[in-house]
Structures are given as C-alpha cells and as structure tokens.
Write an enzyme that holds these catalytic residues in place. Structure first.
Site, PDB file in Angstrom:
ATOM      1  CD  GLU A 263     -25.726 -28.794 -25.049  1.00  0.00           C
ATOM      2  OE1 GLU A 263     -25.907 -27.753 -24.375  1.00  0.00           O
ATOM      3  OE2 GLU A 263     -25.380 -28.761 -26.240  1.00  0.00           O
TER       4      GLU A 263
ATOM      5  CG  HIS B 204     -23.116 -25.860 -23.015  1.00  0.00           C
ATOM      6  ND1 HIS B 204     -23.395 -26.140 -24.336  1.00  0.00           N
ATOM      7  CD2 HIS B 204     -22.076 -24.995 -23.060  1.00  0.00           C
ATOM      8  CE1 HIS B 204     -22.560 -25.503 -25.119  1.00  0.00           C
ATOM      9  NE2 HIS B 204     -21.740 -24.788 -24.373  1.00  0.00           N
TER      10      HIS B 204
ATOM     11  CG  ASP C 289     -16.018 -30.037 -25.318  1.00  0.00           C
ATOM     12  OD1 ASP C 289     -14.976 -29.530 -25.786  1.00  0.00           O
ATOM     13  OD2 ASP C 289     -16.968 -29.353 -24.912  1.00  0.00           O
TER      14      ASP C 289
ATOM     15  CG  ASN D 276     -27.073 -24.189 -23.609  1.00  0.00           C
ATOM     16  OD1 ASN D 276     -25.951 -24.082 -23.104  1.00  0.00           O
ATOM     17  ND2 ASN D 276     -27.392 -25.194 -24.401  1.00  0.00           N
TER      18      ASN D 276
END
Ligand code: PGA
Length: 244
Positions: A143, A138, A67, A136
């Site tokens: 996400e 991801h 990313d 979280n």
C-alpha cells in the site's frame, strides 16, 4: 515500460491469455506469479476455456499468488485461495503440489512469510508475474506509504483497499480483514518478466502516475519503472490519462 493498449477488457484478456499459454508451451515448467481481483477474471476465463480437454499441459507449471487475507477461517469462501480454485486451478491440469499460496491462518504469520520466500527461491524464482493495480497504486498489498517492505510480509490494508474488496464480504468494507500477507516489492521485482493489467477509468490516475510520474513509495506501482522487462496492458478507460 512497454505499453500495450486494447479497446476493451475482453481483447486485453484474450491477448494476455495467449501470452501465458504460449509461455507454458515454450516452457512447461514455467513459474507463474498470479493476482486476484476483478481485473484478471477475463484472463482466468480465457485460460479455463483454452486449456480444457488437456489442450494445455499445466502439470509441471508452478504458481505463486501475490497475496492472501490474514485471519479468515480456512474454509472461508472469501480467501483468495478459494477464488483461485474456482476461477482457475479447478479447471486446468495443474498439480496441487505445484500451487504456491500464502496461508493467512498460519499460527505464526512471519514464519509463513519466510516459508513463502524460500518456496519461491526453491522454485528458481518467478518467470512471469502478472499484476493488477489498485486505484491507489498498490500492487499486491503493498500500500502507499513512506516506506515499503521488500519481502513477503504482513500488511495493514488501507480503507480504500478494503472498500475495493467489499463486494466479496457482503458489501460492507468493515467485514474485509484488516490485514493480509503479501509479496513485497523485491519479491515482485525479482520476477524475470512482469505484465501489469489495468482496466476501467477508475485506474486511469494510478496508471498515469505509474508510467509517467516520478518513482514514489506513495504510488508503489511506480517502482516497476526500474524493472527492465515490464509490459503494461491497458484498456481504453485505464489509458485515458496517458500522453501519446
Ligand atoms: P481489482 O484489484 O482487479 O479488483 O481492481 C486490483 C488490485 O487491487 O491489485
């Protein structure tokens, strides 16, 4: 999923570096998928130290990073590309032409995402994808959501993910870009082999959910359960909620 436990980050990083370097020696044209973040810092340190003096020939290795932030100045030191140059690429014999990276300042981000998918295809696909995991759940910037994107796409970052990156942006999460480009779930799952690394107690819930929970788009890493060749390397903190 194959789970490997380590006492601490240092031992985990050393073991992973050995695996990456052995893969390069066995296959000099290895196509490697790479993450950024705090977790892989030990891996990159080991790779730098153990590749020095042309000990390991990186000249035919190809890399694709997961990313990149969107909209940063091309000269910004906060780009993931700058992180990778400083942590790894500037220290090993990789050919710059073989470094695949998303350009977050491209004029048309959708076209840029398609270019990246094509580049991965043209390289013959990713042989070994290394992944971190967000607290979280991801992976990359996929996400938690009701639905996930399959291919490389423009992602809106969760506040939690912006907070996790704040240290590189003067400590204020509001300085962290709101958008990023990220490989999608299918891009990641198409890798022949995946190694996910997680360290520290703040990752324990996400690791537990990923391995022992149901597959859910609310915990994107749980989708790795469908991949036949996934290894999860965890330290003591990240593994503390795993049974057995
Ligand atoms: P971290 O990020 O290594 O900085 O914890 C991991 C991730 O968000 O994928």
């Amino acid at each position: 999923m194959n789970i490997e436990r380590f006492e601490d980050d240092e031992l985990l990083s050393a073991a992973l570096a050995t695996r990456v370097l052995e893969s390069i020696v066995a296959r000099p044209t290895l196509v490697l998928g790479l993450p950024t973040g705090r977790t892989p810092l030990g891996l990159y340190r080991e790779l730098r130290e153990r590749s020095g003096g042309n000990l390991i020939d990186w000249s035919q290795v190809r890399t694709f990073n997961l990313d990149e932030f969107a909209g940063l100045d091309p000269a910004s030191p906060n780009r993931y590309r700058a992180f990778m140059q400083a942590e790894l690429f500037d220290h090993v014999s990789i050919d710059p032409a073989n470094i695949g990276f998303l350009n977050g300042s491209a004029p048309d981000l959708k076209t840029e995402c398609r270019r990246y998918e094509d580049a991965i295809d043209q390289a013959g696909g990713i042989d070994l994808q290394i992944l971190g995991i967000g607290a979280n759940g991801h992976i990359g910037f996929n996400e938690p959501a009701d639905g996930l994107c399959s291919h490389t796409h423009v992602a809106e970052l969760e506040t939690e993910s912006r907070e996790a990156n704040a240290q590189w942006f003067g400590g204020d999460w509001r300085n962290v870009p709101e958008r990023a480009l990220s490989m999608g779930m299918a891009t990641i799952l198409n890798a022949r082999k995946i190694i996910l690394i997680a360290t520290g107690a703040e990752k324990a819930d996400a690791v537990h959910g990923m391995i022992e929970g149901l597959i859910s788009t609310r915990l994107p890493a749980s989708i790795l359960q469908v991949h036949p060749r996934v290894t999860v390397m965890v330290d003591r903190g990240a593994s503390q909620r795993l049974s057995g």
